[in-house]
Structures are given as structure tokens and as C-alpha cells.
Design a protein around this motif. Structure first.
Motif, PDB file in Angstrom:
ATOM      1  N   THR A 277       3.857  80.358  70.771  1.00  0.00           N
ATOM      2  CA  THR A 277       3.490  81.352  71.786  1.00  0.00           C
ATOM      3  C   THR A 277       4.198  82.794  70.904  1.00  0.00           C
ATOM      4  OG1 THR A 277       5.623  81.126  73.063  1.00  0.00           O
ATOM      5  CG2 THR A 277       3.479  80.413  73.860  1.00  0.00           C
ATOM      6  N   ALA A 278       5.135  82.702  70.329  1.00  0.00           N
ATOM      7  CA  ALA A 278       5.770  83.933  69.445  1.00  0.00           C
ATOM      8  C   ALA A 278       4.652  84.229  68.357  1.00  0.00           C
ATOM      9  CB  ALA A 278       6.987  83.570  68.966  1.00  0.00           C
ATOM     10  N   GLU A 279       4.251  83.324  67.610  1.00  0.00           N
ATOM     11  CA  GLU A 279       3.308  83.576  66.888  1.00  0.00           C
ATOM     12  C   GLU A 279       1.995  84.354  67.215  1.00  0.00           C
ATOM     13  OE1 GLU A 279       2.321  80.172  64.235  1.00  0.00           O
ATOM     14  OE2 GLU A 279       4.346  80.014  63.816  1.00  0.00           O
ATOM     15  N   ILE A 280       1.679  83.907  68.453  1.00  0.00           N
ATOM     16  CA  ILE A 280       0.247  84.340  69.197  1.00  0.00           C
ATOM     17  C   ILE A 280       0.687  85.833  69.608  1.00  0.00           C
ATOM     18  CG2 ILE A 280      -1.234  84.243  71.220  1.00  0.00           C
ATOM     19  CD1 ILE A 280      -0.947  81.229  70.654  1.00  0.00           C
ATOM     20  N   ASP A 281       1.765  85.960  70.098  1.00  0.00           N
ATOM     21  CA  ASP A 281       2.138  87.045  70.713  1.00  0.00           C
ATOM     22  C   ASP A 281       2.361  88.197  69.569  1.00  0.00           C
ATOM     23  OD1 ASP A 281       2.426  86.328  73.380  1.00  0.00           O
ATOM     24  OD2 ASP A 281       4.439  86.098  73.347  1.00  0.00           O
ATOM     25  N   SER A 282       2.604  87.743  68.326  1.00  0.00           N
ATOM     26  CA  SER A 282       2.918  88.673  67.352  1.00  0.00           C
ATOM     27  C   SER A 282       1.499  89.218  66.882  1.00  0.00           C
ATOM     28  CB  SER A 282       3.740  88.242  66.215  1.00  0.00           C
ATOM     29  OG  SER A 282       3.034  87.195  65.807  1.00  0.00           O
ATOM     30  N   GLU A 283       0.513  88.264  66.644  1.00  0.00           N
ATOM     31  CA  GLU A 283      -0.972  88.455  66.568  1.00  0.00           C
ATOM     32  C   GLU A 283      -1.515  89.626  67.214  1.00  0.00           C
ATOM     33  OE1 GLU A 283      -2.602  88.015  63.700  1.00  0.00           O
ATOM     34  OE2 GLU A 283      -0.762  87.080  62.860  1.00  0.00           O
ATOM     35  N   ILE A 284      -1.309  89.310  68.533  1.00  0.00           N
ATOM     36  CA  ILE A 284      -1.740  90.123  69.763  1.00  0.00           C
ATOM     37  C   ILE A 284      -1.283  91.752  69.748  1.00  0.00           C
ATOM     38  CG2 ILE A 284      -1.662  90.812  72.292  1.00  0.00           C
ATOM     39  CD1 ILE A 284      -1.813  87.663  72.700  1.00  0.00           C
ATOM     40  N   LEU A 285       0.113  91.897  69.301  1.00  0.00           N
ATOM     41  CA  LEU A 285       0.676  92.995  69.096  1.00  0.00           C
ATOM     42  C   LEU A 285       0.049  93.569  67.866  1.00  0.00           C
ATOM     43  CD1 LEU A 285       4.374  92.342  69.850  1.00  0.00           C
ATOM     44  CD2 LEU A 285       2.828  93.731  71.269  1.00  0.00           C
TER      45      LEU A 285
END
Length: 123
Positions: free
Chosen positions: A98-106
Motif C-alpha cells: 500500500t505504501a508503494e501504491i500511495d507513492s505512485e498516487i502522490l
């Protein structure tokens, strides 16, 4: 059939009786029914002719869709295998994913904020 309810049919019949008179409404209904039957027969003939032509050229539904069926079966088996693997391996680190997904969203949000020109985001 056409999304027409009982009240709409009643209004149509009432208007037909008012316009044409009670004597001519049955005759008009028969004529309309014959026209609809002829239209249905014509479309069935066209459909049959297309199917016959396709079969003569070796194009039938089974031959056209068999490739899709096998590919879909292979894909379904692959997805089931992945699902089984995930069920057996509960050692996934959900927080890192989820941290990787959040960083891509940011990153995507930052790219949208940097847009200029006619499609710039309105705030």
C-alpha cells in the motif's frame, strides 16, 4: 416489449379510435400486424442468408469463438493459481504494497498539479 405500459397503450388506442373511428381500428390493427410480420420475416431471411454465407466460407460461431474460449480458460486457470498461491502464502507485507501504491498516487497527483495550459486543474 417496447417499454410501453398499460396506460400508454390505452392512450394510443383512445387516440386511434378518435382519429380513425371504431370501424377502422380493427382493420388498421390487422394491417399493422401484417406489416410487422413481414418485417420480422424479412429480417429472419437476411439473418439466415448471412449465416448460410458465413458457413459456406467456413466461418461459424464455434470456429470464431473457440480461440477465445481456450484463452479464457487458460486465463481463468492462471488467476485461480495466483489466488491459491496468495491464500497459501499469508506472508504478504500489505503495508509495503500500500505504501508503494500511495507513492505512485502522490506522483500522479504532483504531475497533475504541474500541468499548465488549457487542461490545467481548477481549484
Amino acid at each position: 416489449m417496447f417499454g410501453i405500459g398499460a396506460s400508454e397503450i390505452f392512450v394510443i388506442i383512445f387516440i386511434a379510435v378518435m382519429l380513425f373511428g371504431a370501424e377502422k381500428v380493427p382493420e388498421l390493427a390487422r394491417t399493422f400486424a401484417k406489416g410487422m410480420a413481414q418485417l420480422k420475416n424479412a429480417t429472419d431471411d437476411i439473418k439466415n442468408e448471412i449465416q448460410k454465407s458465413a458457413q459456406e466460407n467456413g466461418l461459424d460461431q464455434k470456429s470464431l469463438t473457440s480461440g477465445f474460449d481456450t484463452q479464457f480458460g487458460d486465463l481463468k486457470k492462471h488467476v485461480d493459481d495466483i489466488k491459491d498461491d496468495l491464500a497459501s502464502n499469508n506472508s504478504l507485507d500489505v503495508t509495503s504494497i500500500t505504501a508503494e501504491i500511495d507513492s505512485e498516487i502522490l506522483k500522479a497527483k504532483e504531475n497533475l498539479d504541474d500541468l499548465t495550459g488549457p487542461i490545467k486543474r481548477q481549484r
